[in-house]
Design a protein around this motif. Structure first.
Motif, PDB file in Angstrom:
ATOM      1  N   ARG A 117      52.800   4.949  88.285  1.00 37.46           N
ATOM      2  CA  ARG A 117      52.458   6.329  87.929  1.00 37.46           C
ATOM      3  C   ARG A 117      53.664   7.240  88.120  1.00 37.46           C
ATOM      4  NH1 ARG A 117      46.906   9.445  89.299  1.00 37.46           N
ATOM      5  NH2 ARG A 117      46.370   8.122  87.548  1.00 37.46           N
ATOM      6  N   TRP A 118      54.007   7.972  87.034  1.00 35.47           N
ATOM      7  CA  TRP A 118      55.166   8.860  87.048  1.00 35.47           C
ATOM      8  C   TRP A 118      54.801  10.170  86.377  1.00 35.47           C
ATOM      9  CZ3 TRP A 118      60.459   6.963  88.150  1.00 35.47           C
ATOM     10  CH2 TRP A 118      60.465   5.641  88.619  1.00 35.47           C
ATOM     11  N   LEU A 119      55.277  11.277  86.938  1.00 36.88           N
ATOM     12  CA  LEU A 119      55.055  12.613  86.407  1.00 36.88           C
ATOM     13  C   LEU A 119      56.207  13.003  85.482  1.00 36.88           C
ATOM     14  CD1 LEU A 119      53.581  15.439  86.521  1.00 36.88           C
ATOM     15  CD2 LEU A 119      55.083  15.945  88.473  1.00 36.88           C
ATOM     16  N   VAL A 120      55.870  13.555  84.324  1.00 41.11           N
ATOM     17  CA  VAL A 120      56.879  13.954  83.339  1.00 41.11           C
ATOM     18  C   VAL A 120      57.370  15.370  83.634  1.00 41.11           C
ATOM     19  CG1 VAL A 120      57.322  14.347  80.890  1.00 41.11           C
ATOM     20  CG2 VAL A 120      55.785  12.490  81.610  1.00 41.11           C
ATOM     21  N   GLN A 121      58.684  15.552  83.553  1.00 39.04           N
ATOM     22  CA  GLN A 121      59.284  16.881  83.684  1.00 39.04           C
ATOM     23  C   GLN A 121      60.381  17.042  82.636  1.00 39.04           C
ATOM     24  OE1 GLN A 121      60.619  17.314  87.778  1.00 39.04           O
ATOM     25  NE2 GLN A 121      58.594  17.939  88.462  1.00 39.04           N
ATOM     26  N   ASN A 122      60.654  18.288  82.260  1.00 37.19           N
ATOM     27  CA  ASN A 122      61.740  18.612  81.328  1.00 37.19           C
ATOM     28  C   ASN A 122      61.663  17.756  80.061  1.00 37.19           C
ATOM     29  OD1 ASN A 122      62.941  20.524  83.161  1.00 37.19           O
ATOM     30  ND2 ASN A 122      63.735  18.785  84.313  1.00 37.19           N
ATOM     31  N   SER A 123      60.513  17.771  79.418  1.00 36.64           N
ATOM     32  CA  SER A 123      60.299  16.932  78.242  1.00 36.64           C
ATOM     33  C   SER A 123      60.754  17.615  76.957  1.00 36.64           C
ATOM     34  CB  SER A 123      58.817  16.578  78.116  1.00 36.64           C
ATOM     35  OG  SER A 123      58.557  15.929  76.895  1.00 36.64           O
ATOM     36  N   PRO A 124      61.373  16.858  76.051  1.00 33.98           N
ATOM     37  CA  PRO A 124      61.716  17.423  74.743  1.00 33.98           C
ATOM     38  C   PRO A 124      60.484  17.670  73.871  1.00 33.98           C
ATOM     39  CG  PRO A 124      62.252  15.091  74.813  1.00 33.98           C
ATOM     40  CD  PRO A 124      61.875  15.487  76.206  1.00 33.98           C
ATOM     41  N   ALA A 125      59.309  17.237  74.324  1.00 29.08           N
ATOM     42  CA  ALA A 125      58.076  17.578  73.610  1.00 29.08           C
ATOM     43  C   ALA A 125      57.752  19.058  73.766  1.00 29.08           C
ATOM     44  CB  ALA A 125      56.909  16.734  74.135  1.00 29.08           C
ATOM     45  N   ASP A 126      58.342  19.708  74.774  1.00 22.56           N
ATOM     46  CA  ASP A 126      58.052  21.112  75.060  1.00 22.56           C
ATOM     47  C   ASP A 126      59.147  22.057  74.587  1.00 22.56           C
ATOM     48  OD1 ASP A 126      55.607  20.528  76.535  1.00 22.56           O
ATOM     49  OD2 ASP A 126      56.947  19.670  78.041  1.00 22.56           O
ATOM     50  N   ARG A 127      60.401  21.612  74.663  1.00 22.25           N
ATOM     51  CA  ARG A 127      61.507  22.453  74.203  1.00 22.25           C
ATOM     52  C   ARG A 127      62.727  21.584  73.956  1.00 22.25           C
ATOM     53  NH1 ARG A 127      64.507  25.638  79.189  1.00 22.25           N
ATOM     54  NH2 ARG A 127      64.921  23.799  80.473  1.00 22.25           N
ATOM     55  N   VAL A 128      63.561  22.036  73.052  1.00 21.60           N
ATOM     56  CA  VAL A 128      64.833  21.381  72.757  1.00 21.60           C
ATOM     57  C   VAL A 128      65.907  22.475  72.706  1.00 21.60           C
ATOM     58  CG1 VAL A 128      66.136  20.044  71.054  1.00 21.60           C
ATOM     59  CG2 VAL A 128      63.732  19.498  71.465  1.00 21.60           C
ATOM     60  N   VAL A 171      55.075   9.278  91.423  1.00 25.63           N
ATOM     61  CA  VAL A 171      54.067   9.958  92.229  1.00 25.63           C
ATOM     62  C   VAL A 171      53.014   8.972  92.721  1.00 25.63           C
ATOM     63  CG1 VAL A 171      54.384  12.201  91.115  1.00 25.63           C
ATOM     64  CG2 VAL A 171      52.746  10.573  90.151  1.00 25.63           C
ATOM     65  N   ASP A 172      52.180   9.442  93.658  1.00 29.12           N
ATOM     66  CA  ASP A 172      51.113   8.603  94.195  1.00 29.12           C
ATOM     67  C   ASP A 172      49.848   8.763  93.368  1.00 29.12           C
ATOM     68  OD1 ASP A 172      49.999  11.038  94.974  1.00 29.12           O
ATOM     69  OD2 ASP A 172      50.514  10.813  97.091  1.00 29.12           O
ATOM     70  N   GLU A 173      48.729   8.226  93.876  1.00 28.65           N
ATOM     71  CA  GLU A 173      47.484   8.209  93.106  1.00 28.65           C
ATOM     72  C   GLU A 173      46.908   9.595  92.850  1.00 28.65           C
ATOM     73  OE1 GLU A 173      46.688   7.933  97.448  1.00 28.65           O
ATOM     74  OE2 GLU A 173      47.963   6.808  96.050  1.00 28.65           O
ATOM     75  N   VAL A 174      47.339  10.592  93.622  1.00 31.36           N
ATOM     76  CA  VAL A 174      46.851  11.955  93.390  1.00 31.36           C
ATOM     77  C   VAL A 174      47.929  12.848  92.776  1.00 31.36           C
ATOM     78  CG1 VAL A 174      45.085  11.839  95.191  1.00 31.36           C
ATOM     79  CG2 VAL A 174      47.386  12.658  95.775  1.00 31.36           C
ATOM     80  N   GLY A 175      49.014  12.237  92.321  1.00 31.86           N
ATOM     81  CA  GLY A 175      50.035  12.984  91.591  1.00 31.86           C
ATOM     82  C   GLY A 175      51.090  13.661  92.438  1.00 31.86           C
ATOM     83  N   ARG A 176      51.252  13.241  93.706  1.00 32.03           N
ATOM     84  CA  ARG A 176      52.264  13.847  94.576  1.00 32.03           C
ATOM     85  C   ARG A 176      53.478  12.939  94.714  1.00 32.03           C
ATOM     86  NH1 ARG A 176      48.586  14.707  99.829  1.00 32.03           N
ATOM     87  NH2 ARG A 176      48.636  12.449  99.476  1.00 32.03           N
ATOM     88  N   SER A 177      54.660  13.551  94.682  1.00 27.92           N
ATOM     89  CA  SER A 177      55.864  12.767  94.944  1.00 27.92           C
ATOM     90  C   SER A 177      56.060  12.545  96.443  1.00 27.92           C
ATOM     91  CB  SER A 177      57.088  13.456  94.353  1.00 27.92           C
ATOM     92  OG  SER A 177      57.269  14.744  94.919  1.00 27.92           O
ATOM     93  N   ALA A 237      61.465   9.687 102.242  1.00 25.94           N
ATOM     94  CA  ALA A 237      60.130  10.234 102.497  1.00 25.94           C
ATOM     95  C   ALA A 237      59.300  10.342 101.217  1.00 25.94           C
ATOM     96  CB  ALA A 237      60.258  11.613 103.148  1.00 25.94           C
ATOM     97  N   PHE A 238      59.911  10.089 100.061  1.00 23.41           N
ATOM     98  CA  PHE A 238      59.228  10.223  98.784  1.00 23.41           C
ATOM     99  C   PHE A 238      58.692   8.868  98.333  1.00 23.41           C
ATOM    100  CE2 PHE A 238      61.583  13.979  99.308  1.00 23.41           C
ATOM    101  CZ  PHE A 238      60.997  14.959  98.525  1.00 23.41           C
ATOM    102  N   VAL A 239      57.479   8.878  97.788  1.00 22.69           N
ATOM    103  CA  VAL A 239      56.786   7.623  97.483  1.00 22.69           C
ATOM    104  C   VAL A 239      57.522   6.768  96.466  1.00 22.69           C
ATOM    105  CG1 VAL A 239      54.530   8.576  98.056  1.00 22.69           C
ATOM    106  CG2 VAL A 239      55.350   8.725  95.697  1.00 22.69           C
ATOM    107  N   GLY A 240      58.310   7.395  95.593  1.00 23.27           N
ATOM    108  CA  GLY A 240      58.956   6.626  94.540  1.00 23.27           C
ATOM    109  C   GLY A 240      60.350   6.150  94.845  1.00 23.27           C
ATOM    110  N   PHE A 241      60.877   6.519  95.999  1.00 18.56           N
ATOM    111  CA  PHE A 241      62.242   6.101  96.313  1.00 18.56           C
ATOM    112  C   PHE A 241      62.292   4.576  96.371  1.00 18.56           C
ATOM    113  CE2 PHE A 241      65.751   5.032  99.173  1.00 18.56           C
ATOM    114  CZ  PHE A 241      66.782   5.737  98.575  1.00 18.56           C
ATOM    115  N   GLY A 242      63.145   3.989  95.562  1.00 18.14           N
ATOM    116  CA  GLY A 242      63.279   2.541  95.537  1.00 18.14           C
ATOM    117  C   GLY A 242      62.396   1.839  94.526  1.00 18.14           C
TER     118      GLY A 242
END
Length: 205
Positions: free
Chosen positions: A14-25, A44-50, A66-71
């Motif tokens: 599970r990964w949260l999208v940021q700075n997407s070209p779907a929103d602006r270019v 992110v985790d199961e509730v969407g937190r990094s 300390a972040f769930v996705g490190f590694g």
């Protein structure tokens, strides 16, 4: 317009999208270093937190561990040949809350430092002639491929880290029309079902 380069998600889970070209270019507010259509993914985790955001995170930098996705593994988004790698940049502290303000003020200095200062540890894969995919901010010491190596879609390239211009562990992905980001033009991309918008969560098998 150039036909978008079709890629597979460069991760599982599970990964949260940021700075997407779907929103602006341009998605990152600039065309510099071929970032026109770049996209960011935050694990992110199961509730969407990094990571849990407590008082410490509001007032002080936090260790990237300390972040769930490190590694988390970062995967090749297509078959191709490794064109370039860079490793050895440290994973610096993460900045949220008030510390992020001070970090933002040093953005210009990092940009002046060039591509490596921004991308940190990274792998660039040539997925077809003249089409290069860069995967950036990898963890120090995690790059497991070498230039000239053939890779298959889904093969591990490295691991998610916090090197380069990064406020928290995440993956920055961009497509370019040549290997040198300082001279390249950014190319549009898609992920089969399209481009996810900022704020969406992608669950990849």
């Amino acid at each position: 317009m150039t036909r978008p380069v079709e890629l597979a998600p460069p991760f599982s889970g599970r990964w949260l999208v940021q700075n997407s070209p779907a929103d602006r270019v341009p998605s990152h507010g600039t065309h510099l270093f071929a970032t026109t259509y770049a996209i960011d993914f935050v694990p992110v985790d199961e509730v969407g937190r990094s990571a849990r955001l407590g008082l410490r995170g509001l007032v002080r930098p936090e260790p990237p561990q300390a972040f769930v996705g490190f590694g988390r593994p970062v995967l090749a988004p297509s078959d191709g040949v490794v064109a370039a790698v860079h490793d050895g940049e440290p994973d610096h502290d993460a900045y949220r809350g008030l510390p992020s303000v001070g970090y933002a003020l040093t953005q210009g200095r990092r940009a002046h430092g060039g591509w490596v200062a921004l991308a940190g540890n990274h792998v660039v894969v040539e997925v077809r002639i003249g089409v290069f995919v860069a995967l950036c901010h990898l963890a120090d010491g995690s790059v497991g491929v070498r230039p000239g190596q053939e890779v298959a879609a889904g093969e591990e390239l490295g691991r998610c880290g916090n090197s380069g211009n990064s406020t928290e562990p995440h993956l920055h992905l961009q497509v370019m029309d040549q290997l040198d980001p300082g001279r390249a033009r950014g190319l549009p991309l898609t992920f089969g079902n399209g481009i996810p918008h900022s704020g969406e969560i992608v669950d990849a098998p």
